[in-house]
Design a protein around this motif. Structure first.
Motif, PDB file in Angstrom:
ATOM      1  N   ILE A 135       0.852  -1.200   0.000  1.00 27.31           N
ATOM      2  CA  ILE A 135       0.000   0.000   0.000  1.00 27.31           C
ATOM      3  C   ILE A 135       0.884   1.245   0.000  1.00 27.31           C
ATOM      4  CG2 ILE A 135      -0.265   0.250   2.511  1.00 27.31           C
ATOM      5  CD1 ILE A 135      -3.346   0.704   1.805  1.00 27.31           C
ATOM      6  N   HIS A 136       2.085   1.102   0.523  1.00 27.03           N
ATOM      7  CA  HIS A 136       3.101   2.136   0.338  1.00 27.03           C
ATOM      8  C   HIS A 136       3.943   1.718  -0.869  1.00 27.03           C
ATOM      9  CE1 HIS A 136       2.393   2.900   4.832  1.00 27.03           C
ATOM     10  NE2 HIS A 136       1.662   3.717   4.105  1.00 27.03           N
ATOM     11  N   GLY A 137       3.814   2.473  -1.938  1.00 27.91           N
ATOM     12  CA  GLY A 137       4.373   2.050  -3.224  1.00 27.91           C
ATOM     13  C   GLY A 137       5.873   1.855  -3.213  1.00 27.91           C
ATOM     14  N   ASN A 138       6.565   2.548  -2.300  1.00 24.35           N
ATOM     15  CA  ASN A 138       8.023   2.380  -2.260  1.00 24.35           C
ATOM     16  C   ASN A 138       8.438   1.324  -1.232  1.00 24.35           C
ATOM     17  OD1 ASN A 138       7.553   3.789   0.060  1.00 24.35           O
ATOM     18  ND2 ASN A 138       8.877   5.527  -0.420  1.00 24.35           N
ATOM     19  N   GLU A 139       7.471   0.474  -0.852  1.00 25.09           N
ATOM     20  CA  GLU A 139       7.782  -0.688  -0.014  1.00 25.09           C
ATOM     21  C   GLU A 139       7.454  -1.905  -0.877  1.00 25.09           C
ATOM     22  OE1 GLU A 139       5.590   0.075   3.609  1.00 25.09           O
ATOM     23  OE2 GLU A 139       6.617   1.991   3.897  1.00 25.09           O
ATOM     24  N   ALA A 140       8.275  -2.056  -1.902  1.00 23.88           N
ATOM     25  CA  ALA A 140       7.867  -2.843  -3.066  1.00 23.88           C
ATOM     26  C   ALA A 140       8.095  -4.342  -2.947  1.00 23.88           C
ATOM     27  CB  ALA A 140       8.583  -2.308  -4.300  1.00 23.88           C
ATOM     28  N   GLY A 212       7.484   7.378  -3.747  1.00 21.82           N
ATOM     29  CA  GLY A 212       6.438   6.482  -4.231  1.00 21.82           C
ATOM     30  C   GLY A 212       5.534   5.928  -3.144  1.00 21.82           C
ATOM     31  N   ARG A 213       5.700   6.414  -1.910  1.00 19.47           N
ATOM     32  CA  ARG A 213       4.905   5.873  -0.802  1.00 19.47           C
ATOM     33  C   ARG A 213       3.398   6.073  -1.019  1.00 19.47           C
ATOM     34  NH1 ARG A 213       5.410   4.915   4.829  1.00 19.47           N
ATOM     35  NH2 ARG A 213       3.679   5.642   6.078  1.00 19.47           N
ATOM     36  N   THR A 214       3.068   7.230  -1.562  1.00 21.08           N
ATOM     37  CA  THR A 214       1.682   7.686  -1.564  1.00 21.08           C
ATOM     38  C   THR A 214       1.019   7.486  -2.924  1.00 21.08           C
ATOM     39  OG1 THR A 214       2.660   9.835  -2.022  1.00 21.08           O
ATOM     40  CG2 THR A 214       2.052   9.373   0.258  1.00 21.08           C
ATOM     41  N   HIS A 251       1.288  -6.121   3.582  1.00 23.36           N
ATOM     42  CA  HIS A 251       2.756  -6.298   3.530  1.00 23.36           C
ATOM     43  C   HIS A 251       3.469  -4.970   3.309  1.00 23.36           C
ATOM     44  CE1 HIS A 251       2.997 -10.805   3.241  1.00 23.36           C
ATOM     45  NE2 HIS A 251       1.722 -10.642   2.928  1.00 23.36           N
ATOM     46  N   HIS A 252       4.269  -4.575   4.284  1.00 22.10           N
ATOM     47  CA  HIS A 252       4.992  -3.296   4.241  1.00 22.10           C
ATOM     48  C   HIS A 252       6.501  -3.499   4.312  1.00 22.10           C
ATOM     49  CE1 HIS A 252       1.690  -0.313   5.228  1.00 22.10           C
ATOM     50  NE2 HIS A 252       1.075  -1.460   5.376  1.00 22.10           N
ATOM     51  N   GLU A 253       7.204  -2.342   4.304  1.00 25.77           N
ATOM     52  CA  GLU A 253       8.637  -2.332   4.605  1.00 25.77           C
ATOM     53  C   GLU A 253       8.927  -1.246   5.623  1.00 25.77           C
ATOM     54  OE1 GLU A 253      10.884  -1.779   1.033  1.00 25.77           O
ATOM     55  OE2 GLU A 253      10.406  -3.769   0.257  1.00 25.77           O
ATOM     56  N   MET A 254      10.015  -1.448   6.365  1.00 26.49           N
ATOM     57  CA  MET A 254      10.456  -0.444   7.350  1.00 26.49           C
ATOM     58  C   MET A 254      11.933  -0.121   7.084  1.00 26.49           C
ATOM     59  SD  MET A 254      10.450  -2.886  10.719  1.00 26.49           S
ATOM     60  CE  MET A 254      10.869  -4.608  10.561  1.00 26.49           C
ATOM     61  N   PHE A 328       2.729  -6.852   8.226  1.00 28.32           N
ATOM     62  CA  PHE A 328       4.102  -7.336   8.038  1.00 28.32           C
ATOM     63  C   PHE A 328       4.984  -6.142   7.699  1.00 28.32           C
ATOM     64  CE2 PHE A 328       1.677 -11.138   6.437  1.00 28.32           C
ATOM     65  CZ  PHE A 328       2.007 -11.982   7.486  1.00 28.32           C
ATOM     66  N   GLU A 329       6.153  -6.112   8.294  1.00 27.44           N
ATOM     67  CA  GLU A 329       7.119  -5.061   7.975  1.00 27.44           C
ATOM     68  C   GLU A 329       8.465  -5.710   7.723  1.00 27.44           C
ATOM     69  OE1 GLU A 329       6.834  -1.691   7.846  1.00 27.44           O
ATOM     70  OE2 GLU A 329       4.838  -1.328   8.706  1.00 27.44           O
ATOM     71  N   GLN A 330       8.955  -5.562   6.506  1.00 32.43           N
ATOM     72  CA  GLN A 330      10.246  -6.115   6.117  1.00 32.43           C
ATOM     73  C   GLN A 330      11.259  -4.979   6.042  1.00 32.43           C
ATOM     74  OE1 GLN A 330      11.937  -9.006   5.190  1.00 32.43           O
ATOM     75  NE2 GLN A 330      13.625  -7.632   4.642  1.00 32.43           N
TER      76      GLN A 330
HETATM   77 ZN   LIG Z   1       4.381   0.920   4.969  1.00 34.81          ZN
END
Ligand SMILES: [Zn+2]
Length: 840
Positions: A135-140, A212-214, A251-254, A328-330
């Motif tokens: 959903i955050h585009g730069n957490e690809a 690209g997050r938004t 599914h996200h990234e941190m 999830f945060e990767q």
């Molecule tokens: Zn995120």
């Protein structure tokens, strides 16, 4: 695909770093056969997953190819993003289930209706799992893992996959944020070296503003599930309520130096409306993720960060709907490979963790199927029991003077499947009047009772003083909506099945003048169109009465004479506008009124605003995006986006109004002279939040800031972060008193207004009362968390101030009046500053 893969993560990283050999074996379970008639991602998109960042176009291409090749998959195009990208959904289950999919869906939906849920046979019912990515585009890594998850579900063979597909329906949402993902993939791919650069300073890892997050208008869409103001969310929320999934994953990234996180998050920060069992089941599902990550040697953690408080987040939204949301945060490679505290972090490594936990989610769903179905049934049964104990039996809302806003409020509720009824009589309560034509009633005895609570409740006590996001969102306050709790349902009329936008019209043709009040949400849209067509319009600085109708401050007058258009053309134009905006426009056949006559100098001529919005490096992209979205999509007002890097040389003389969103101002210093000259020559500069400090420092406006100082004596080293966090106003709602005769408050009916605040910028009031047209009350807290010290600073302070500079005006707001597109209630403050700024 059946050869042995390198089992230890460490070797895999080294092995992959050179990318000599990146193949499917790295990702997929190796004890499974794959159907060779199903195309691999590489075959369709032209490269192995993880080599490049797949653009959204490529993902779409692959999803259609899979749906074509597999009888386990059906695909639908549910709508479009702002940039016209498709919002796809794959429904993945066994061919046998596909044949009776509608029956499964309706049977499953019965679980969320306590009146009929007892008839459902849980033993034969598949579990519904909604899996969504990035959903955050730069957490690809999520969306790129999605290619593999979809391939696995289509191609894997054997007993386990058959059992999984027989017992679950997987709603597969390959990209929650297509526009952001596309933007990000372009950025990282265009900077990729053949010999991967792991240097964090490489431009590959330093996305250009806004990143690209938004989405297209720079919204964080992982805050929009509850209020669903954006097209992407509206489509998702519809799918959600069509199915009521038991598990929903996000599914996200941190940060790059982190490892992997899965929920449960911090226990004390779970919303009190969420049942305890929800978190227990989350932990139980977590055991499956732990086992799967243990197996591939990946580090992870739980419970120490992130939370389940704000229902606007994808992983919390299901918790108020009888499901389990999982975040999830990767750790992010934010590109193809970066040096990190855990060695070199590659994109394929990030993808593999996401892929692995997507599969462990499915396994958990399969094994916990009946438990999760039972939980959902009980969730709604227990809610039913709470209804009988609630003293409130219905909620009435509506505002005859703002039918557009009332409509949008009703629309938001019905998107969440909250049942609305008509009123069968007028209700007068707490000084308010609700009429059948302009109001709605919500009986609380309905399946989504807890969702109603989540939207309407005011909360001022909390178990924790830290929040990952906002602490309050009480929606009628955000909309500035008149509403009241009712202790009986005697006014309950028939249920409304389709909402209709209010009918606006011009009551008759006039050779003299037309009038409309400024109260409705859509009035700025109408006024802009009128001015844009070169029609003259004026605003009333005082109330008056004409033909028995009272016109309040801010009424708009359009004379019929001395215009560039004929009387007939004007009538047609205004009639069209009335229809489009839902406004009622009244003809005036005489200038003589009870109060100021129509020729009075208390009607002030208005100019068409020409607006520049400052954007770019140093400006908060969220705040800028909210303003852009408001003007562009709600009000059809043209706006020029001026980049901070070009601002010093920009010809600002072209604009009547420049808007400066939240910023520390550090990127504005070179543009100081140009901006000041713009105001001195007669321009209007509107500044928000932290920009006030910069504007004060550089003498655009003189502000007297209130400093708050929390006591620090009993704080230990390990408590320091919590202590600091508790002094943050993450987002809460406060009451202010308003002077309705001031142009900034035109269109407001009540003497009080609810405001959203997420800064600690406090301005002391001026000693002359008339220059404090908006002032926080003595006890301003309406809903949400604020520390004692900050509450003291806020009480009696002013969120708005204006002052002359040369021939122009500087207008400042300490608070965000446009927050996340759902703060309808304060949008008009900005519009008043735009249209009436000169008169303040
Ligand atoms: Zn995120």
């Amino acid at each position: 695909m059946k050869k042995v893969l390198p089992l230890i993560a460490f070797f895999s990283i080294i092995f992959l770093f050179g990318q000599e050999k990146l193949d499917l074996d790295y990702y997929l379970p190796n004890d499974v056969n794959y159907n060779s008639s199903i195309p691999t991602p590489e075959k369709v998109i032209g490269f192995q997953v993880g080599k490049w960042h797949a653009s959204h176009d490529k993902i779409v291409q692959y999803m259609y190819a899979l749906a074509e090749a597999s009888d386990r998959i059906s695909i639908e195009d549910r709508g479009k993003t702002y940039e016209d990208r498709p919002l796809l959904l794959l429904t993945i289950t066994s061919p046998k289930n596909h044949e009776k999919i509608e029956r499964i869906r309706t049977e499953h939906l019965k679980l969320s209706d306590a009146k009929i849920s007892a008839t459902v046979d849980l033993n034969s019912l598949p579990l519904i799992i909604y899996q969504g990515f990035s959903i955050h585009g730069n957490e690809a890594s999520g969306a790129n893992a999605g290619l593999l998850v979809a391939y696995y579900l289509a191609a894997a063979e054997g007993e386990y996959i058959n059992e999984l597909l027989d017992n679950t329906v997987i709603l597969f949402d390959p990209s929650y944020n297509p526009d952001g993902l596309q933007r990000f993939s372009t950025w990282v791919n265009m900077h990729k070296n053949q010999n991967l650069s792991i240097d964090n300073s490489d431009r590959e890892y330093d996305e250009v503003w806004p990143g690209g997050r938004t989405n297209h208008y720079w919204f964080d869409m992982n805050r929009d599930w509850l209020v669903s103001q954006l097209p992407e969310s509206q489509v998702r929320v519809k799918t959600f309520h069509d199915w009521k999934p038991n598990i929903l994953t996000d599914h996200h990234e941190m940060g790059t130096n982190a490892t992997f996180f899965f929920q449960p998050g911090i226990p004390s920060r779970t919303h009190p409306l969420t049942p305890k069992l929800n978190q227990q089941l989350t932990a139980k599902i977590g055991e499956y993720h732990a086992a799967a990550l243990d197996k591939i040697g990946s580090l992870y953690y739980t419970k120490e960060s992130f939370d389940d408080f704000y229902y606007g987040k994808g992983s919390t939204f299901p918790d108020i709907n009888g499901g389990i949301g999982i975040l999830f945060e990767q750790a992010s490679s934010r590109g193809h490979a970066q040096q990190s505290d855990n060695g070199i972090l590659t994109f394929p490594f990030a993808i593999r963790n996401q892929f692995t936990t997507a599969l462990s989610t499915q396994k958990a769903g399969l094994n916990l199927r009946t438990e999760l179905l039972q939980y959902q049934r009980d969730f709604y049964l227990n809610a039913q029991k709470e209804i009988s104990k609630d003293k409130t039996k219905a909620i009435v809302f509506g505002d005859a003077s703002d039918r557009s806003k009332t409509f949008h409020f009703a629309e938001m509720l019905s998107r969440q499947k909250i049942k609305l009824h008509k009123l069968n009589k007028t209700i007068r309560t707490s000084g308010l009047s609700f009429t059948p034509d302009d109001s709605y009633i919500i009986p609380i005895n309905q399946p989504n009772y807890r969702m109603i609570q989540a939207m309407f409740e005011k909360r001022i006590t909390f178990q924790d003083s830290l929040f990952y996001d906002i602490s309050a969102w009480t929606l009628p306050l955000a909309f500035g909506m008149n509403y009241a709790d009712l202790s009986n349902i005697s006014a309950l009329g028939s249920e409304i099945n389709t909402l209709t936008f209010p009918n606006g019209k011009v009551d008759e043709k006039s050779n003299y003048a037309y009038l409309f009040e400024w109260d409705d949400y859509n009035t700025p849209k109408a006024l802009y169109q009128i001015l844009k067509r070169d029609l003259r319009a004026k605003v009333a600085m005082k109330p008056f009465v004409l033909n028995g109708k009272k016109y309040d401050y801010g009424a708009i007058l359009i004379p019929a004479t001395n215009q560039r258009k004929s009387v007939d053309t004007m009538y047609d134009l205004l009639s069209n506008l009335a229809r489009e905006t839902g406004l009622n426009i009244n003809a005036a056949q005489t200038g003589l009124t009870d109060g100021i006559d129509l020729g009075s100098s208390n009607f002030k001529a208005l100019d068409k605003p020409s607006i520049a919005l400052i954007i770019g490096e140093g400006i908060s992209s969220y705040d800028a995006g909210e303003i852009w979205h408001l003007l562009d999509t709600r009000y059809d007002i043209a706006v020029t986006k001026l980049d901070t890097k070009d601002l010093s040389k920009a010809d600002l003389g072209k604009y009547t109004t420049v808007i400066l969103p939240n910023t520390s101002g550090s990127t504005l210093n070179t543009s100081l002279d140009n901006l000041k000259a713009f105001v001195e020559k007669g321009g209007i500069l509107i500044g928000y939040r932290n920009s006030l400090k910069w504007l004060n420092e550089h003498k655009f406006i003189k502000l007297d800031f209130e400093k708050t100082k929390p006591e620090t004596k009993d704080i230990t080293f390990s408590q320091r972060q919590n202590f600091r966090g508790a002094q943050v106003i993450g987002g809460a709602i406060f009451e202010a008193d308003i002077d309705r005769s001031h142009p900034v408050n035109f269109g407001y009916h009540n003497n009080k207004i609810a405001m959203f605040r997420n800064t600690t910028v406090f301005i002391k009031p001026d000693s002359s009362n008339y220059v404090n047209p908006i002032q926080y009350s003595k006890k301003p807290l309406l809903s949400g968390y604020i520390s004692k010290e900050n509450l003291k600073g806020l009480s009696g302070s002013i969120p708005f101030k204006t002052s002359n500079l040369g021939k122009g005006k500087v207008i400042v707001f300490t608070d965000n009046t446009n927050f996340r597109a759902f703060w309808y209630g304060t949008n008009k403050l900005l519009m008043n500053a735009i249209f009436f700024g000169k008169l303040m």
